[in-house]
Design an enzyme around this catalytic site. Structure first.
Site, PDB file in Angstrom:
ATOM      1  N   SER A  63      10.041  18.154  15.402  1.00 30.63           N
ATOM      2  CA  SER A  63       9.528  17.082  14.149  1.00 30.63           C
ATOM      3  C   SER A  63       8.244  17.973  13.778  1.00 30.63           C
ATOM      4  CB  SER A  63       9.708  15.875  14.599  1.00 30.63           C
ATOM      5  OG  SER A  63       9.360  14.851  13.680  1.00 30.63           O
ATOM      6  N   ARG A 120       5.433   1.629  11.818  1.00 32.72           N
ATOM      7  CA  ARG A 120       6.143   2.216  12.659  1.00 32.72           C
ATOM      8  C   ARG A 120       7.763   1.835  12.597  1.00 32.72           C
ATOM      9  NH1 ARG A 120       6.457   6.420  16.398  1.00 32.72           N
ATOM     10  NH2 ARG A 120       7.103   5.720  18.394  1.00 32.72           N
ATOM     11  N   ASP A 173      20.783  13.291  12.372  1.00 32.55           N
ATOM     12  CA  ASP A 173      19.390  13.208  11.888  1.00 32.55           C
ATOM     13  C   ASP A 173      19.366  12.935  10.442  1.00 32.55           C
ATOM     14  OD1 ASP A 173      16.724  13.579  11.284  1.00 32.55           O
ATOM     15  OD2 ASP A 173      16.583  15.161  12.624  1.00 32.55           O
ATOM     16  N   HIS A 205      17.389  11.343  14.891  1.00 32.57           N
ATOM     17  CA  HIS A 205      16.190  12.362  14.910  1.00 32.57           C
ATOM     18  C   HIS A 205      15.759  12.382  16.161  1.00 32.57           C
ATOM     19  CE1 HIS A 205      12.876  14.879  13.707  1.00 32.57           C
ATOM     20  NE2 HIS A 205      12.003  13.852  14.033  1.00 32.57           N
ATOM     21  N   ASP A 206      15.571  11.242  16.963  1.00 35.85           N
ATOM     22  CA  ASP A 206      14.855  10.963  18.266  1.00 35.85           C
ATOM     23  C   ASP A 206      15.539  11.881  19.579  1.00 35.85           C
ATOM     24  OD1 ASP A 206      12.521  10.257  17.383  1.00 35.85           O
ATOM     25  OD2 ASP A 206      12.814   8.097  18.231  1.00 35.85           O
TER      26      ASP A 206
END
Length: 392
Positions: A172, A242, A336, A369-370
């Site tokens: 990232s 967030r 992602d 993505h994580d």
């Protein structure tokens, strides 16, 4: 220009021993050992032209620098990450599954360095720190770019006595730093692994970053960034930011599996209270971030992401890639949403067309993505395979 290092071992009999080291000296760490410290440097000029007379960089290391000073690995963290990438000081790191004795990034073999980025809030100088007038910088802090982050990291490595890097790796925002390392220090980096990161940040990502910044700045407690010492901080705004981010970091498949349409335990159906389990999850993530992160740092670091483009000011993407001398591995994640694997595959192919020893690998995961922070086993295999490839 004065530069100093302060290093503290966190393991062994010297756990509380501090040593002040001048530029070029190396901390005496044993193989696999963890140490942490601060790098103090003067007169840091940012890409925007601003100068800070004093800057502090918090860093952590694992392992030992070899006699040739060429076994170093730089680990770059993501947006809300920090320098604690691996086990140390009695705490696990965010990449402990990847870094450590006998792991993919083996601290018995490599000297691993991770630092908190400038503009952040985990030990390095950022907007919450005091300026020369004794007041927090707040929005007076200079605009930060990924190149500024890497330039400071390069000075840290000089101070640690590192001559050459075996690897630079990150995901990232950390992957953006890895891309810049490959260009800015092309003769010094043997291998770059950029995970879930474009060589130029795409417009969709910029749009989501702006939505998150709007959420923070719309909170009346943001106070134009001058909230330090007032007893009021933009907690609602940062929590909303967030929540927006979490929706891009994960996948619909994961949310369906984990939450479905289950209702929240304490949900009463009122519009202002969570009704579904997924709402409670997002609020919980916002509360957690508020306990450890500064809202102004969030603004500055997302702006740094927006500015990321290795071709900017270098004659374009291809001209920048032609400067890369080491091997490049790009790792995408098939689910992602923000960092589309098709874009990363195309970037790796373009690098190869520009003469770079480049390859692309893809991680399959339901986590989106994580995944680079969760799927340690397949990611470790990819890193190990990449490190076995010849540099040229």
């Amino acid at each position: 220009m004065a530069e100093t290092l302060q290093v503290r071992r966190t393991t062994g009999s010297a756990a509380l021993q501090w040593a002040a080291l001048s530029t070029g000296q190396r901390p005496d760490t044993e193989a696999g050992q963890h140490a942490c410290g601060w790098f103090h440097l003067d007169d840091v000029v940012f890409e925007c032209g601003a100068l800070l007379p004093r800057v502090r960089v918090y860093f952590e290391t694992w392992g030992r620098l070899n006699a040739a000073a060429d076994n170093a690995v730089v680990v770059c963290h993501a947006l809300t990450g920090d320098a604690h990438a691996a086990d140390g000081g009695g705490r696990p790191g965010w990449w402990s599954g990847l870094i450590g004795p006998g792991r993919a990034i083996d601290t018995n073999r490599y000297f691993v360095i991770a630092s908190n980025v400038i503009g952040g809030c985990a030990g390095s100088t950022g907007p919450s720190d005091l300026a020369e007038d004794g007041r927090p910088y707040a929005m007076r802090f200079p605009a930060v770019t990924v190149r500024d982050m890497v330039a400071v990291q390069m000075r840290l490595l000089d101070a640690l006595g590192v001559r050459e890097l075996a690897l630079v790796i990150g995901g990232s925002l950390g992957g953006m730093q890895a891309w810049e390392w490959a260009v800015m220090a092309s003769g010094r980096v043997r291998h770059t692994i950029a995970i879930a990161a474009h060589p130029a940040f795409p417009p969709l990502g910029i749009g989501y970053n702006e939505a998150m910044r709007m959420a923070i700045m719309a909170d009346a407690d943001w106070q134009n960034g001058e909230y330090y010492g007032t007893g009021r901080t933009p907690q609602a705004g940062l929590a909303a930011a967030r929540a927006i981010g979490m929706l891009t970091y994960r996948t619909d498949l994961l949310f369906e599996e984990r939450f479905g349409r289950r209702t929240a335990e304490a949900g009463d159906g009122a519009p202002a209270s969570p009704r579904f389990a997924v709402e409670s999850y997002l609020r919980h993530q916002g509360d957690k971030l508020n306990r450890r992160f500064d809202a102004n740092s969030y603004l500055y670091l997302t702006r740094a992401m927006d500015s990321h483009d290795i071709g900017r000011g270098r004659g374009g993407m291809e001209a920048a890639l032609r400067q890369v001398r080491g091997r490049l591995t790009v790792i995408g994640i098939d689910t992602d949403y923000l960092y589309a694997p098709r874009d990363l595959r195309r970037a790796a192919r373009l690098a190869a067309d520009c003469g770079v020893a480049s390859s692309y690998r893809e991680l399959s995961s339901k986590y989106g993505h994580d995944a680079f922070l969760i799927e340690f086993e397949p990611l470790s295999r990819m890193v190990e395979e990449a490190l076995r490839e010849p540099v040229r």
